[in-house]
Design a protein around this motif. Sequence first.
Motif, PDB file in Angstrom:
ATOM      1  N   ILE A  53      26.871  23.675  10.625  1.00  0.00           N
ATOM      2  CA  ILE A  53      25.593  22.962  10.742  1.00  0.00           C
ATOM      3  C   ILE A  53      25.777  21.500  10.345  1.00  0.00           C
ATOM      4  CG2 ILE A  53      23.234  22.814   9.845  1.00  0.00           C
ATOM      5  CD1 ILE A  53      23.455  25.903   9.372  1.00  0.00           C
ATOM      6  N   THR A  77      24.274  28.529  15.152  1.00  0.00           N
ATOM      7  CA  THR A  77      24.367  27.214  14.513  1.00  0.00           C
ATOM      8  C   THR A  77      23.304  26.275  15.067  1.00  0.00           C
ATOM      9  OG1 THR A  77      26.761  27.506  14.241  1.00  0.00           O
ATOM     10  CG2 THR A  77      25.905  25.278  14.018  1.00  0.00           C
ATOM     11  N   TRP A  80      19.842  27.001  13.533  1.00  0.00           N
ATOM     12  CA  TRP A  80      19.684  26.481  12.171  1.00  0.00           C
ATOM     13  C   TRP A  80      19.718  24.963  12.140  1.00  0.00           C
ATOM     14  CZ3 TRP A  80      17.625  29.004   8.410  1.00  0.00           C
ATOM     15  CH2 TRP A  80      17.661  30.395   8.416  1.00  0.00           C
ATOM     16  N   LEU A  81      20.441  24.359  13.067  1.00  0.00           N
ATOM     17  CA  LEU A  81      20.436  22.902  13.179  1.00  0.00           C
ATOM     18  C   LEU A  81      19.033  22.420  13.523  1.00  0.00           C
ATOM     19  CD1 LEU A  81      22.468  20.431  13.236  1.00  0.00           C
ATOM     20  CD2 LEU A  81      22.487  20.745  15.724  1.00  0.00           C
TER      21      LEU A  81
END
Length: 225
Positions: A53, A77, A80-81
Amino acid sequence: MSSSYLYLHGWASSPDSHKARFFRQKFAEKGLICHVPDLNQPDFYHLTLSRQIKQAAEYLHPNAENIVIGSSLGGLTALWLAAQYPVVTRLILFAPALQFFSRCQQLIGAEQMRIWREKGELPIYHYGYERLETLSYEFITDMANYCDDELTRPIPTLILHGIQDEVVPFAHSQAFAATRPWVQCRALDSDHGLNNVHEELWGAVEGVSLLFQKNNQTNSPEFKS
């Protein structure tokens, strides 16, 4: 507003994977830059979701519409980014590694998980390097900090997932989309690699990215590659 495009490859993959190279070429044909960072760096041993991230965030432009494409663990990823960085405005995910903490343990098996925990490291086959690479158990302890239920930012998201996926079941994406009206889940006749449907994937990217019409390489912001 100009647009920035970012592709995040999967676990034990690389920027030289078939999909990564395919998308770099397709974007180049449009006169656009698609950044494909090597998430194995600085080494595979210390890989964690948290590190991915942080690495991906370095490619986000503060004054652009950031469209992030993610494959498998790269898809997780990307989610969550987007949860942590409001400058991410759209997501296109290929078989995202949802429910990965539990799924990873199922795929590796109880005995290998015990060995991994006790030794603190485990050889994992790396498809990008085509050899075994040792991975720290920190990968698992870090992953335990991330729960899919917390991914609630309403950002336009398209998931494309193979119904024959043997690594991350299609049902995981279906369940994720079912409680999030901003997420569209599309089934494809493929497995986890999605290697037989590249053109369908690209068609979806073009369909979601309305920005192709006016964007070009001269106004696409430069980042490290």
